[in-house]
Scaffold this motif. Structure first.
Motif, PDB file in Angstrom:
ATOM      1  N   PRO A 186      11.754  19.347  37.062  1.00  0.00           N
ATOM      2  CA  PRO A 186      11.341  18.047  36.006  1.00  0.00           C
ATOM      3  C   PRO A 186      12.001  16.676  36.340  1.00  0.00           C
ATOM      4  N   ILE A 187      11.067  15.751  36.050  1.00  0.00           N
ATOM      5  CA  ILE A 187      11.414  14.173  37.043  1.00  0.00           C
ATOM      6  C   ILE A 187      11.187  13.716  35.367  1.00  0.00           C
ATOM      7  N   PHE A 188      12.614  12.917  35.172  1.00  0.00           N
ATOM      8  CA  PHE A 188      12.306  11.404  34.242  1.00  0.00           C
ATOM      9  C   PHE A 188      12.327  10.292  35.146  1.00  0.00           C
ATOM     10  N   ILE A 189      12.069   9.365  34.980  1.00  0.00           N
ATOM     11  CA  ILE A 189      11.312   7.821  35.717  1.00  0.00           C
ATOM     12  C   ILE A 189      11.696   7.275  34.552  1.00  0.00           C
ATOM     13  N   THR A 190      12.628   6.046  34.347  1.00  0.00           N
ATOM     14  CA  THR A 190      13.355   5.033  34.164  1.00  0.00           C
ATOM     15  C   THR A 190      12.012   3.997  33.682  1.00  0.00           C
ATOM     16  N   VAL A 191      11.449   2.805  32.976  1.00  0.00           N
ATOM     17  CA  VAL A 191      10.957   1.912  33.063  1.00  0.00           C
ATOM     18  C   VAL A 191      11.271   0.608  32.568  1.00  0.00           C
ATOM     19  N   ASP A 192      13.259   0.632  32.600  1.00  0.00           N
ATOM     20  CA  ASP A 192      13.814   0.367  32.060  1.00  0.00           C
ATOM     21  C   ASP A 192      14.999   0.091  33.160  1.00  0.00           C
ATOM     22  N   PRO A 193      14.752  -0.563  33.878  1.00  0.00           N
ATOM     23  CA  PRO A 193      15.354  -0.326  35.313  1.00  0.00           C
ATOM     24  C   PRO A 193      16.668  -1.488  35.041  1.00  0.00           C
ATOM     25  N   GLU A 194      16.678  -2.184  33.872  1.00  0.00           N
ATOM     26  CA  GLU A 194      18.289  -3.149  33.633  1.00  0.00           C
ATOM     27  C   GLU A 194      18.977  -2.595  33.631  1.00  0.00           C
ATOM     28  N   ARG A 195      18.707  -1.984  32.081  1.00  0.00           N
ATOM     29  CA  ARG A 195      19.784  -1.175  31.446  1.00  0.00           C
ATOM     30  C   ARG A 195      19.740   0.125  32.166  1.00  0.00           C
ATOM     31  N   ASP A 196      19.144   1.113  33.159  1.00  0.00           N
ATOM     32  CA  ASP A 196      19.360   2.695  33.142  1.00  0.00           C
ATOM     33  C   ASP A 196      19.515   2.787  34.627  1.00  0.00           C
ATOM     34  N   ASP A 197      21.233   2.084  34.857  1.00  0.00           N
ATOM     35  CA  ASP A 197      21.505   2.091  36.319  1.00  0.00           C
ATOM     36  C   ASP A 197      21.902   3.276  36.646  1.00  0.00           C
ATOM     37  N   VAL A 198      21.809   4.435  38.226  1.00  0.00           N
ATOM     38  CA  VAL A 198      22.272   5.377  38.313  1.00  0.00           C
ATOM     39  C   VAL A 198      23.835   6.293  37.633  1.00  0.00           C
ATOM     40  N   THR A 199      24.252   5.310  36.945  1.00  0.00           N
ATOM     41  CA  THR A 199      25.324   5.760  35.950  1.00  0.00           C
ATOM     42  C   THR A 199      24.722   6.450  34.788  1.00  0.00           C
ATOM     43  N   ALA A 200      23.929   5.334  33.916  1.00  0.00           N
ATOM     44  CA  ALA A 200      23.354   5.288  32.445  1.00  0.00           C
ATOM     45  C   ALA A 200      22.258   6.287  32.508  1.00  0.00           C
ATOM     46  N   MET A 201      21.826   7.015  33.791  1.00  0.00           N
ATOM     47  CA  MET A 201      20.722   7.555  34.007  1.00  0.00           C
ATOM     48  C   MET A 201      22.100   9.208  34.138  1.00  0.00           C
ATOM     49  N   ALA A 202      22.735   9.254  35.107  1.00  0.00           N
ATOM     50  CA  ALA A 202      23.495  10.682  34.839  1.00  0.00           C
ATOM     51  C   ALA A 202      23.994  11.054  33.631  1.00  0.00           C
ATOM     52  N   ARG A 203      24.136   9.996  33.380  1.00  0.00           N
ATOM     53  CA  ARG A 203      24.905  10.679  31.719  1.00  0.00           C
ATOM     54  C   ARG A 203      23.559  10.642  30.652  1.00  0.00           C
ATOM     55  N   TYR A 204      22.277  10.376  30.799  1.00  0.00           N
ATOM     56  CA  TYR A 204      21.589  10.583  29.644  1.00  0.00           C
ATOM     57  C   TYR A 204      20.554  12.002  29.936  1.00  0.00           C
ATOM     58  N   VAL A 205      20.322  12.835  31.422  1.00  0.00           N
ATOM     59  CA  VAL A 205      19.802  13.799  31.614  1.00  0.00           C
ATOM     60  C   VAL A 205      20.861  15.013  31.280  1.00  0.00           C
ATOM     61  N   GLN A 206      22.063  14.566  31.795  1.00  0.00           N
ATOM     62  CA  GLN A 206      23.067  16.104  31.462  1.00  0.00           C
ATOM     63  C   GLN A 206      22.798  16.363  30.861  1.00  0.00           C
ATOM     64  N   ASP A 207      21.752  16.006  29.481  1.00  0.00           N
ATOM     65  CA  ASP A 207      21.758  16.749  27.651  1.00  0.00           C
ATOM     66  C   ASP A 207      20.650  16.781  27.713  1.00  0.00           C
ATOM     67  N   PHE A 208      19.594  17.572  28.481  1.00  0.00           N
ATOM     68  CA  PHE A 208      18.242  17.948  28.683  1.00  0.00           C
ATOM     69  C   PHE A 208      18.583  19.428  29.416  1.00  0.00           C
ATOM     70  N   HIS A 209      18.537  19.313  31.014  1.00  0.00           N
ATOM     71  CA  HIS A 209      18.102  20.571  31.796  1.00  0.00           C
ATOM     72  C   HIS A 209      18.573  20.244  32.828  1.00  0.00           C
ATOM     73  N   PRO A 210      19.427  21.252  33.123  1.00  0.00           N
ATOM     74  CA  PRO A 210      20.301  21.330  34.225  1.00  0.00           C
ATOM     75  C   PRO A 210      19.649  20.141  35.629  1.00  0.00           C
ATOM     76  N   ARG A 211      18.775  21.562  36.123  1.00  0.00           N
ATOM     77  CA  ARG A 211      17.657  20.393  37.493  1.00  0.00           C
ATOM     78  C   ARG A 211      16.997  19.354  36.860  1.00  0.00           C
ATOM     79  N   LEU A 212      16.888  18.299  35.371  1.00  0.00           N
ATOM     80  CA  LEU A 212      16.021  17.630  35.334  1.00  0.00           C
ATOM     81  C   LEU A 212      16.447  16.375  36.312  1.00  0.00           C
TER      82      LEU A 212
END
Length: 290
Positions: A186-212
């Motif tokens: 599973p892959i999630f690609i942001t369309v909001d690069p201004e706010r969704d940096d590496v840290t924000a993405m790491a914090r977000y995906v951990q709530d769904f699936h360990p392999r997301l």
């Protein structure tokens, strides 16, 4: 009547007596049921000249024989009931198996036609260069050899993106629970690069699936991969808190182990429907790279 010489008299049967005598005999030429009816006649009802008692006894014997023959003829001939039921069941099972095989073959043929049509649309062509939520550089070739379910969205999405990512995760979990199926990334690609940096993405995906896997990048990198998969997105106006909503296309993409776009699923498709579709594509998959 007497003769002229006054000698002893004798009687000829009258027409009435003859008719009464011949009727039982005519019955003998009919079905075995006629024998039974004839046997019910009393011996006295038969003219003595026909040997009424003997005929009566003979009719009763013939009636019994006719009944026995009728009983034997009424018995089922050939295979017994259980054998016929078994043959019927086996025949039905054979027809059912053939129908299921034909339906599966037709479904594979339909999926192959759909895949070819989608490939001709040139969706997902070319490579991309992004960064995952661990800070590692990623390109399309990194996922070759894997089935991929991919969704475009943003972490500040209030409801649609969380719902669609939850559905995507349910599909992955359903497929993971089936032994013998290859894993799906599973892959999630942001369309909001201004706010969704590496840290924000790491914090977000951990709530769904360990392999997301969350992927982000520069505005140019995100625009390039979005164009490749025909994803529309547009940031709305900012409010007083500098918050904004990003309007974007809503679809889950399926990529084959060849890295080719294979199918997509809109919001109306349930997790079960998507999982069934992915199974079908897995069964019909034939690599075009070998």
């Amino acid at each position: 009547m007497g003769d002229a010489g006054g000698q002893g008299t004798f009687w000829l049967p009258t027409p009435l007596v003859f008719r009464r005598s011949i009727r039982p005999m005519l019955l003998l030429t009919r079905t075995p049921e006629a024998w039974h009816r004839l046997s019910q006649l009393k011996a006295t009802a038969l003219p003595g000249i026909l040997g009424g008692k003997a005929l009566h006894m003979r009719c009763r014997l013939w009636s019994r024989q006719g009944s026995a023959e009728t009983g034997r003829q009424g018995q089922p001939q050939g295979p017994g009931l259980q054998t016929r039921l078994l043959i019927t069941a086996l025949f039905g099972a054979g027809l059912g198996g053939a129908w299921l095989a034909l339906r599966a073959e037709k479904e594979q043929w339909r999926l192959q036609r759909r895949t070819e049509a989608l490939r001709q649309a040139s969706v997902g062509q070319g490579d991309f260069s992004l960064t995952d939520h661990r800070g590692q550089a990623r390109c399309k070739a990194d996922f070759q050899g894997q089935w991929v379910l991919m969704y475009f969205g943003f972490t500040h999405c209030p409801d649609i993106c969380p719902d669609e990512l939850e559905k995507l995760v349910q599909v992955v979990q359903q497929l993971e629970a089936e032994p013998g199926l290859p894993p799906v990334q599973p892959i999630f690609i942001t369309v909001d690069p201004e706010r969704d940096d590496v840290t924000a993405m790491a914090r977000y995906v951990q709530d769904f699936h360990p392999r997301l896997l969350g992927l982000t990048g520069s505005a140019e990198q995100v625009a390039q991969v979005s164009r490749s998969y025909r994803v529309y997105y547009s940031a709305g106006p900012k409010d007083e808190d500098q918050d904004y909503i990003v309007d974007h296309s809503i679809a889950i993409y399926l990529l084959s182990p060849d890295g080719l776009f294979t199918d997509y699923y809109g919001r109306a498709r349930s997790a079960k429907q998507i999982a069934d579709s992915v199974r079908g594509h897995m069964a019909a998959f034939r690599s075009v790279l070998h």
